[in-house]
Design an enzyme around this catalytic site. Structure first.
Site, PDB file in Angstrom:
ATOM      1  CB  CYS A 149     -13.004  51.837 -25.454  1.00 49.61           C
ATOM      2  SG  CYS A 149     -11.314  51.449 -25.922  1.00 49.61           S
ATOM      3  CG  HIS A 242     -13.164  50.686 -30.516  1.00 49.85           C
ATOM      4  ND1 HIS A 242     -12.360  51.541 -31.236  1.00 49.85           N
ATOM      5  CD2 HIS A 242     -12.626  50.640 -29.254  1.00 49.85           C
ATOM      6  CE1 HIS A 242     -11.385  52.002 -30.457  1.00 49.85           C
ATOM      7  NE2 HIS A 242     -11.532  51.476 -29.250  1.00 49.85           N
TER       8      HIS A 242
HETATM    9  P1  NAP Z   1      -3.829  60.666 -23.935  1.00 49.43           P
HETATM   10  O1  NAP Z   1      -4.489  61.369 -25.077  1.00 49.43           O
HETATM   11  O2  NAP Z   1      -2.399  60.252 -24.104  1.00 49.43           O
HETATM   12  O3  NAP Z   1      -3.948  61.634 -22.627  1.00 49.43           O
HETATM   13  C1  NAP Z   1      -3.241  61.371 -21.427  1.00 49.43           C
HETATM   14  C2  NAP Z   1      -3.479  62.464 -20.404  1.00 49.43           C
HETATM   15  O4  NAP Z   1      -2.686  62.137 -19.236  1.00 49.43           O
HETATM   16  C3  NAP Z   1      -3.027  63.870 -20.859  1.00 49.43           C
HETATM   17  O5  NAP Z   1      -3.926  64.828 -20.351  1.00 49.43           O
HETATM   18  C4  NAP Z   1      -1.675  64.033 -20.180  1.00 49.43           C
HETATM   19  O6  NAP Z   1      -1.338  65.378 -19.907  1.00 49.43           O
HETATM   20  C5  NAP Z   1      -1.909  63.293 -18.873  1.00 49.43           C
HETATM   21  N1  NAP Z   1      -0.630  62.882 -18.274  1.00 49.43           N
HETATM   22  C6  NAP Z   1       0.379  62.180 -18.846  1.00 49.43           C
HETATM   23  N2  NAP Z   1       1.402  62.032 -17.972  1.00 49.43           N
HETATM   24  C7  NAP Z   1       1.031  62.674 -16.838  1.00 49.43           C
HETATM   25  C8  NAP Z   1       1.674  62.898 -15.589  1.00 49.43           C
HETATM   26  N3  NAP Z   1       2.911  62.448 -15.318  1.00 49.43           N
HETATM   27  N4  NAP Z   1       1.006  63.604 -14.653  1.00 49.43           N
HETATM   28  C9  NAP Z   1      -0.242  64.094 -14.885  1.00 49.43           C
HETATM   29  N5  NAP Z   1      -0.890  63.918 -16.078  1.00 49.43           N
HETATM   30  C10 NAP Z   1      -0.259  63.204 -17.030  1.00 49.43           C
HETATM   31  O7  NAP Z   1      -4.616  59.337 -23.528  1.00 49.43           O
HETATM   32  P2  NAP Z   1      -6.189  58.984 -23.715  1.00 49.43           P
HETATM   33  O8  NAP Z   1      -6.437  58.238 -24.959  1.00 49.43           O
HETATM   34  O9  NAP Z   1      -6.970  60.210 -23.442  1.00 49.43           O
HETATM   35  O10 NAP Z   1      -6.400  57.924 -22.543  1.00 49.43           O
HETATM   36  C11 NAP Z   1      -6.471  58.309 -21.180  1.00 49.43           C
HETATM   37  C12 NAP Z   1      -6.781  57.090 -20.329  1.00 49.43           C
HETATM   38  O11 NAP Z   1      -8.065  56.582 -20.669  1.00 49.43           O
HETATM   39  C13 NAP Z   1      -5.792  55.959 -20.538  1.00 49.43           C
HETATM   40  O12 NAP Z   1      -5.575  55.343 -19.307  1.00 49.43           O
HETATM   41  C14 NAP Z   1      -6.505  55.065 -21.536  1.00 49.43           C
HETATM   42  O13 NAP Z   1      -6.090  53.730 -21.452  1.00 49.43           O
HETATM   43  C15 NAP Z   1      -7.961  55.230 -21.096  1.00 49.43           C
HETATM   44  N6  NAP Z   1      -8.973  55.014 -22.133  1.00 49.43           N
HETATM   45  C16 NAP Z   1      -8.864  55.598 -23.356  1.00 49.43           C
HETATM   46  C17 NAP Z   1      -9.873  55.389 -24.308  1.00 49.43           C
HETATM   47  C18 NAP Z   1      -9.837  56.011 -25.688  1.00 49.43           C
HETATM   48  O14 NAP Z   1     -10.704  55.665 -26.516  1.00 49.43           O
HETATM   49  N7  NAP Z   1      -8.904  56.917 -25.993  1.00 49.43           N
HETATM   50  C19 NAP Z   1     -10.964  54.600 -23.981  1.00 49.43           C
HETATM   51  C20 NAP Z   1     -11.068  54.040 -22.713  1.00 49.43           C
HETATM   52  C21 NAP Z   1     -10.060  54.265 -21.815  1.00 49.43           C
HETATM   53  P3  NAP Z   1      -0.409  66.279 -20.884  1.00 49.43           P
HETATM   54  O15 NAP Z   1      -1.253  66.634 -22.082  1.00 49.43           O
HETATM   55  O16 NAP Z   1      -0.087  67.444 -20.046  1.00 49.43           O
HETATM   56  O17 NAP Z   1       0.782  65.451 -21.255  1.00 49.43           O
END
Ligand code: NAP
Length: 349
Positions: A149, A242
């Site tokens: 991001c 950010h």
């Molecule tokens: P998050 O809120 O922790 O969400 C993670 C997701 O992954 C949830 O839907 C979770 O499902 C699922 N998950 C976890 N373990 C799993 C498993 N074993 N099998 C299948 N699904 C699983 O994280 P986030 O912030 O949205 O980030 C998601 C990704 O995008 C990450 O790789 C992060 O580095 C990237 N990212 C994030 C941002 C940001 O600003 N947040 C920006 C760029 C990139 P449950 O709810 O069922 O646990």
């Protein structure tokens, strides 16, 4: 569930998380995509989406998704494209399984970003890198990734300067929002009244990903850009957006007016094609001394534009400036959707 035959069915992996919810929100009423499947971990599977997701977007859950049953992240979803907002601990294998099964995976996770045959894509910056898809040899399937991001904001501001003047070195200090840590993210007692001067892996990503993004597409793959980036990343108590303080050394000696003009005149393929999620102007320059600010500017052009301001001389490098990027829209789900819109426009889907 009724599917609109005029739209392309898409699935969302990790649909319950912070980025996943942003996908659901941004894809509501999208003119070419329709959410046909939502998938997440065992914790959420077989529940209705509105029961599984701890919904914290400021708009209601789109009706078309709220009652869908959350599925397992296995490649039997009724769609052609999957957007991935999966936790990086599991994204690698799951995304590969989908790509091998013939799905086009548009991912936010870090796992495949630096792989030589995977496009790391910002449509305004390096649309030509989509040619890497052919090197994956997965037939109809493939993986395309979003950068980190903070990298997206930084690289969108650097691209016009790199093209017009050439970049010799960059120093950047970030102040990153809480939503970047996912949900529930950082404990309130850790961040209230505080700044945390460490985000695992973030500085390494910011120092490497822009070089691939600004690299040259050759017959053998991407030849990375050749300059040094030094990044220092901090977590601050802002909900979304950010902020980055950047110093840059440029080749040549452009005036401040020429640097600002490079940002203001910057336009690329998404703007020419008028893609649905494309901002009209990718980089906005503000002349006010105290702009940009997360609270005031993160929603600019529906969160898809990067705000830049405070360009001034730097006594160490040539120029310094501030930038702001909405981390879950332009920095994540919005960029991924724009990536997919570009692939549809180029008939890669
Ligand atoms: P998050 O809120 O922790 O969400 C993670 C997701 O992954 C949830 O839907 C979770 O499902 C699922 N998950 C976890 N373990 C799993 C498993 N074993 N099998 C299948 N699904 C699983 O994280 P986030 O912030 O949205 O980030 C998601 C990704 O995008 C990450 O790789 C992060 O580095 C990237 N990212 C994030 C941002 C940001 O600003 N947040 C920006 C760029 C990139 P449950 O709810 O069922 O646990």
């Amino acid at each position: 569930m009724q599917v609109n035959k005029n739209k392309i069915p898409v699935g969302i992996l990790g649909a319950t998380g912070s980025v996943g919810q942003k996908f659901v929100q941004l894809l509501a009423d999208h003119p070419i995509f329709e959410v046909a499947a939502v998938a997440a971990s065992e914790r959420s599977q077989n529940k209705r989406y509105h029961e599984a997701a701890n919904w914290f977007m400021p708009t209601a859950i789109p009706e078309q998704v709220a009652k869908q049953t959350v599925r397992a992240c296995v490649p039997d979803l009724p769609c052609r494209i999957v957007f991935s907002g999966l936790d990086a601990n599991v994204a690698g294998e799951i995304e590969q399984a989908f790509a091998r099964a013939g799905y086009l995976v548009v991912s936010n996770a870090r796992n495949h970003r630096m792989q030589a045959d995977v496009p790391l894509l910002i449509p305004e910056v390096n649309a030509d890198h989509l040619a890497l898809l052919q090197m994956q040899n997965l037939g109809r399937g493939g993986i395309v990734t979003n950068p980190n991001c903070s990298t997206i904001g930084l690289t969108m501001a650097l691209k016009p300067l790199h093209d017009r003047f050439g970049i010799e070195s960059v120093h950047v200090v970030t102040m990153q929002a809480l939503s970047g840590a996912g949900y529930p993210g950082v404990a309130s007692l850790d961040i209230l009244d505080n700044v945390i001067p460490f985000i695992g892996g973030e500085e390494e990503k910011m120092e490497s990903e822009p070089l691939k993004l600004l690299g040259t597409m050759t017959a053998d793959g991407v030849k990375p850009a050749d300059f040094a980036i030094s990044a220092q990343c901090n977590r601050v108590g802002v909900s979304d957006g950010h902020q980055e303080s950047v110093s840059v050394k440029l080749s040549g000696e452009p005036s401040a007016e020429e640097v600002i003009a490079a940002w203001q005149q910057f336009t690329a393929e998404p703007q020419t094609l008028a893609l649905t999620s494309a901002p009209k102007q990718p980089v906005h320059y503000f002349h006010e001394d105290n702009y940009p600010q997360p609270k005031l500017h993160r929603e600019l052009e529906n969160g898809m534009a990067v705000s830049v301001g405070r360009l001034r001389a730097c006594k160490v490098l040539d120029y310094k400036f501030e930038l702001l990027v909405h981390n879950t829209i332009r920095g994540a789900a919005g960029c991924a959707i724009l990536n997919a819109e570009l692939m549809v426009a180029r008939r890669l889907v």
